[in-house]
Write a protein that holds these residues in place. Sequence first.
Motif, short mmCIF file in Angstrom:
data_model
loop_
_atom_site.label_atom_id
_atom_site.label_comp_id
_atom_site.label_asym_id
_atom_site.label_seq_id
_atom_site.Cartn_x
_atom_site.Cartn_y
_atom_site.Cartn_z
N GLU A 48 7.70 66.14 27.21
CA GLU A 48 7.49 67.63 26.88
C GLU A 48 6.17 67.91 26.28
O GLU A 48 5.46 68.93 26.54
CB GLU A 48 9.31 68.06 26.63
N THR A 49 6.17 67.54 25.25
CA THR A 49 4.71 67.36 24.48
C THR A 49 2.94 67.50 24.91
O THR A 49 2.68 68.37 25.53
CB THR A 49 4.95 66.59 23.04
N GLY A 50 3.34 66.44 26.09
CA GLY A 50 2.69 66.71 27.70
C GLY A 50 2.35 67.67 28.03
O GLY A 50 1.19 68.24 28.09
N VAL A 51 3.18 67.86 28.72
CA VAL A 51 3.51 69.87 29.58
C VAL A 51 3.12 70.31 28.58
O VAL A 51 2.33 71.15 29.12
CB VAL A 51 5.44 68.85 29.80
N LYS A 52 3.84 70.82 26.72
CA LYS A 52 3.35 71.49 26.64
C LYS A 52 1.88 71.90 26.08
O LYS A 52 1.16 72.18 26.57
CB LYS A 52 3.80 71.56 24.50
N LEU A 67 -11.53 67.32 30.12
CA LEU A 67 -10.90 66.06 30.28
C LEU A 67 -9.83 65.60 29.36
O LEU A 67 -9.38 64.65 29.11
CB LEU A 67 -12.77 65.53 30.19
N GLY A 68 -10.52 66.33 28.22
CA GLY A 68 -9.05 66.27 26.87
C GLY A 68 -7.60 66.84 27.18
O GLY A 68 -6.95 65.85 27.08
N THR A 69 -7.30 67.71 28.18
CA THR A 69 -6.03 68.04 28.74
C THR A 69 -5.78 67.10 29.61
O THR A 69 -5.19 66.04 29.68
CB THR A 69 -6.12 69.66 29.53
N PHE A 70 -7.17 66.02 30.75
CA PHE A 70 -6.00 65.51 31.43
C PHE A 70 -5.85 64.59 30.35
O PHE A 70 -5.22 64.07 30.84
CB PHE A 70 -7.54 64.12 32.40
N PHE A 71 -6.93 63.76 29.99
CA PHE A 71 -6.36 61.75 29.00
C PHE A 71 -5.12 62.55 28.26
O PHE A 71 -4.79 61.72 27.85
CB PHE A 71 -7.82 61.82 27.96
N PHE A 72 -5.28 63.30 27.40
CA PHE A 72 -3.77 63.47 26.48
C PHE A 72 -3.00 63.60 27.75
O PHE A 72 -2.44 62.94 27.42
CB PHE A 72 -4.20 64.72 25.21
N SER A 73 -2.84 65.08 28.59
CA SER A 73 -1.35 64.98 29.02
C SER A 73 -1.30 63.91 30.45
O SER A 73 0.41 63.14 30.08
CB SER A 73 -1.28 66.24 29.56
N PHE A 74 -1.37 63.15 30.86
CA PHE A 74 -1.71 62.24 31.69
C PHE A 74 -1.27 61.21 31.29
O PHE A 74 -1.10 59.81 31.81
CB PHE A 74 -3.12 62.57 33.27
N SER A 75 -2.17 60.70 30.06
CA SER A 75 -1.90 59.58 29.73
C SER A 75 -0.14 59.51 28.90
O SER A 75 0.67 58.48 28.97
CB SER A 75 -2.74 59.38 28.66
N ILE A 76 0.39 60.38 28.44
CA ILE A 76 1.52 60.76 27.89
C ILE A 76 2.73 60.26 29.34
O ILE A 76 3.06 59.28 29.33
CB ILE A 76 1.53 61.44 27.03
#
Length: 132
Positions: free
Chosen positions: A40-44, A76-85
């Motif tokens: 849920e943190t990744g989604v937010k 890129l930050g959004t991709f790396f952060f959320s998708f890694s989670i």
Amino acid sequence: MKEIVMICGGVYGALAVIFGAFGAHGLKKLVHPELLKSFETGVKYQMYHALMLILVGVIFPVSGYSQNLMAWFFMLGTFFFSFSIYGLVLSSAKGSKMAFLGPVTPLGGLLLVMAWVLFTVNIIGGNSSIPF
């Protein structure tokens, strides 16, 4: 570049809704509540930054080095952060955690912090369409 930024924001927003629904309905039965909270943190964060990308496209011409760098850092930050989670949670649910994704999450977070700093610098520098 402006159109790419806004399209990326739209795609990230749509995916955040899809992933949020998947987390709320599909994952709830498969993972520990702590892993669900991480998902849920990744989604937010994905939705926050999807909206931010659209806002960046609205208020900036997204031209020049600083604004292009800001846009790339947000994307890129959004991709790396959320998708890694997402990868960590889903792989943990299957019993084979992809530990190599662990360091990717803070890298994504760092890129997002740098994007926010550049956003602030560009606002202060008067490079936006916001009349101050």
